[in-house]
Design an enzyme around this catalytic site. Sequence first.
Site, mmCIF file in Angstrom:
data_model
loop_
_atom_site.group_PDB
_atom_site.id
_atom_site.type_symbol
_atom_site.label_atom_id
_atom_site.label_comp_id
_atom_site.label_asym_id
_atom_site.label_seq_id
_atom_site.Cartn_x
_atom_site.Cartn_y
_atom_site.Cartn_z
ATOM 1 N N HIS A 106 0.847 -1.196 0.000
ATOM 2 C CA HIS A 106 0.000 0.000 0.000
ATOM 3 C C HIS A 106 0.877 1.239 0.000
ATOM 4 O O HIS A 106 1.974 1.232 0.550
ATOM 5 C CB HIS A 106 -0.953 0.018 1.201
ATOM 6 C CG HIS A 106 -0.274 -0.177 2.510
ATOM 7 N ND1 HIS A 106 0.120 -1.408 2.965
ATOM 8 C CD2 HIS A 106 0.102 0.710 3.455
ATOM 9 C CE1 HIS A 106 0.699 -1.297 4.147
ATOM 10 N NE2 HIS A 106 0.712 -0.007 4.471
ATOM 11 N N HIS A 164 0.788 5.217 1.074
ATOM 12 C CA HIS A 164 0.066 6.241 1.842
ATOM 13 C C HIS A 164 0.138 7.571 1.101
ATOM 14 O O HIS A 164 1.236 8.010 0.718
ATOM 15 C CB HIS A 164 0.732 6.481 3.198
ATOM 16 C CG HIS A 164 0.679 5.336 4.155
ATOM 17 N ND1 HIS A 164 -0.249 5.268 5.167
ATOM 18 C CD2 HIS A 164 1.452 4.231 4.280
ATOM 19 C CE1 HIS A 164 -0.036 4.159 5.879
ATOM 20 N NE2 HIS A 164 0.989 3.518 5.367
HETATM 21 P P1 AMP Z 1 1.493 0.508 7.449
HETATM 22 O O1 AMP Z 1 1.834 0.782 8.883
HETATM 23 O O2 AMP Z 1 2.296 1.299 6.476
HETATM 24 O O3 AMP Z 1 1.517 -0.981 7.148
HETATM 25 O O4 AMP Z 1 0.030 1.034 7.253
HETATM 26 C C1 AMP Z 1 -1.124 0.283 7.460
HETATM 27 C C2 AMP Z 1 -2.257 1.258 7.495
HETATM 28 O O5 AMP Z 1 -3.465 0.548 7.295
HETATM 29 C C3 AMP Z 1 -2.389 2.007 8.838
HETATM 30 O O6 AMP Z 1 -2.216 3.397 8.619
HETATM 31 C C4 AMP Z 1 -3.801 1.650 9.294
HETATM 32 O O7 AMP Z 1 -4.484 2.742 9.878
HETATM 33 C C5 AMP Z 1 -4.477 1.218 7.985
HETATM 34 N N1 AMP Z 1 -5.589 0.311 8.149
HETATM 35 C C6 AMP Z 1 -5.608 -0.861 8.849
HETATM 36 N N2 AMP Z 1 -6.806 -1.439 8.754
HETATM 37 C C7 AMP Z 1 -7.577 -0.644 7.962
HETATM 38 C C8 AMP Z 1 -8.923 -0.699 7.481
HETATM 39 N N3 AMP Z 1 -9.739 -1.705 7.789
HETATM 40 N N4 AMP Z 1 -9.373 0.300 6.694
HETATM 41 C C9 AMP Z 1 -8.560 1.328 6.365
HETATM 42 N N5 AMP Z 1 -7.275 1.439 6.779
HETATM 43 C C10 AMP Z 1 -6.795 0.472 7.575
#
Ligand code: AMP
Length: 137
Positions: A100, A102
Amino acid sequence: MVDDCIFCKIVAGDIPSSKVYEDEEVLAFLDISQVTPGHTLVVPKKHARNLLEMDETTTAQLFARVSKVAQKVKAATQAPAMNIISNMEEIAGQTVFHTHVHIIPRYTDQDELTISFTEHEPNFEQLARLAGKIQNS
Ligand code: AMP
Ligand code: ZN
């Protein structure tokens, strides 16, 4: 689709998300944590652990969409600034192991996102050696 992957479930529609963009290859939705208003994630529909596991073509497709979605987020939020980040592996802060990117609109440098680069005195010999090593790998 990977069974225990939360983003695969979001892509499949098994878990709800606040969708902001979708096409055949990618889905973009609001990050549930909203570090700043408009914080968005762009994910490839096909599961990969992170960008380091993806080939150049799939990565190029993803980043073309990141650019498009970033423009849409900017237009909608009127944010004057933005960070685009992808965390790869735990040391780098990756918590969800489906690629993903950001998109984080920035309205002020006093918000809750902290990114700091510590500067070091340049050692040009070392830089040349390292650059060569990277070039040849
Ligand atoms: P990372 O720390 O770069 O792996 O980012 C993962 C991101 O996914 C975090 O910023 C979380 O807030 C986001 N996240 C986790 N679960 C969900 C969800 N169900 N819907 C939207 N965002 C999510
Ligand atoms: Zn997945």
